[in-house]
Design an enzyme around this catalytic site. Structure first.
Site, PDB file in Angstrom:
ATOM      1  N   SER A   1       0.867  -1.184   0.000  1.00 26.93           N
ATOM      2  CA  SER A   1       0.000   0.000   0.000  1.00 26.93           C
ATOM      3  C   SER A   1       0.899   1.226   0.000  1.00 26.93           C
ATOM      4  CB  SER A   1      -0.844  -0.027   1.279  1.00 26.93           C
ATOM      5  OG  SER A   1      -1.437   1.228   1.529  1.00 26.93           O
TER       6      SER A   1
ATOM      7  N   TYR B   1      -1.698  -1.046  10.331  1.00 24.89           N
ATOM      8  CA  TYR B   1      -1.842  -1.338   8.892  1.00 24.89           C
ATOM      9  C   TYR B   1      -0.530  -1.021   8.176  1.00 24.89           C
ATOM     10  CZ  TYR B   1      -3.766  -0.946   4.133  1.00 24.89           C
ATOM     11  OH  TYR B   1      -4.011  -1.090   2.784  1.00 24.89           O
TER      12      TYR B   1
END
Ligand code: NAD
Length: 250
Positions: free
Chosen positions: A139, A152
């Site tokens: 990401s 995350y």
């Protein structure tokens, strides 16, 4: 003979788009997801597009369920050419010190352990074949730091580390392992969030040089390029696909 791909998180978003794009290359697909409805829908769409497809329900954070989806793939198709190691979740958006331990465990379990288990069991099959291509989903939060997504971000930085290190061990055996680092992309999950919070969408878009979110189809093109033989000498890369977003942060 058709190639065979496993796509985790294939019941929605980036996973479904990548599977449908791979189907255009006549790739048979195994869709792995915890969501039975989404997974079966993806399989129906794949079959309609003319390839063979199978849904295996599995929670990627559980090693025995990962082994199960790999065994099912071997039983049905006999080989694994491509692995889109993609299932993942975000978090509640709380600052880290306010985040419950259960949430931290869950995000690490799915995003990082799930990816590692996947490579362990899929990798064994690819090693025995002497070939295979893997794309891991990182990401933009895996290449820069961001607030409200600490756990995350830690897992997505972990994806970068495992991608590079695996190449050091297995490129010589015919395996290619790359990662993608998408910026905010309009998958159903993100769209639902932004539809409910239009101001957040404006703010996200204004931070992106191209001034818009990415689309799942754009990410699917990159995944297909990296998995198929169009990219035989690309290995250990982390490719950002974010409209220039992270470029403005370095
Ligand atoms: P999504 O929610 O649309 O799809 C994720 C899929 O993973 C869902 O079908 C869900 O049921 C499945 N899943 C969740 N937990 C699972 C588990 N334990 N076992 C098996 N399947 C599970 O989300 P998406 O946007 O398509 O995200 C896919 C990947 O892309 C994730 O790893 C996410 O972190 C990453 N990503 C997304 C964006 C974005 O903006 N959409 C940006 C960067 C990275």
């Amino acid at each position: 003979m058709n190639k065979v791909a496993i796509i985790t998180g294939g019941g929605s978003g980036l996973g479904r788009s990548a599977a449908l794009r791979l189907a255009k290359e006549k790739v048979n697909c195994v869709i792995v997801d915890v969501d039975e409805k989404g997974g079966n829908e993806s399989v129906d769409m794949l079959k309609e597009s003319g390839v063979d497809a199978l849904f295996v329900k599995a929670d990627v954070s559980k090693a025995e369920e990962v082994k199960h989806y790999v065994d099912e793939t071997k039983n049905h198709f006999g080989r694994i050419d491509y692995f889109f190691n993609n299932a993942g979740i975000s978090g509640s958006g709380k600052y880290f010190l306010e985040t419950e331990v259960e949430e931290i465990d869950k995000i690490v379990g799915i995003n990082l352990l799930g990816a590692l288990y996947g490579i362990k069991y899929v990798g064994e099959v690819m090693l025995a074949q002497g070939s295979g291509a893997i794309v891991n989903t990182s990401s933009s939060a895996g290449v820069i730091g961001q607030d409200t997504v600490v756990t995350y971000s830690a897992t997505k930085h972990g994806i970068v580390g495992l991608t590079k290190s695996l190449v050091a061990e297995y490129a010589k055996d015919g395996l290619r392992i790359n990662a993608i680092a998408p910026g905010p992309t309009e998958t159903p999950m993100v769209k639902q969030y932004f539809d409910a919070n239009p101001k957040m969408k404006e703010s996200a878009e204004s931070g992106i040089p191209q001034n818009r979110l990415g689309t799942p189809e754009e990410v699917a093109e990159l995944v297909t390029f990296l998995l198929t033989s169009d990219a035989p000498y690309i290995n250990g890369e982390v490719i950002r696909i974010d409209g220039g977003f992270t470029n403005t942060k370095f």
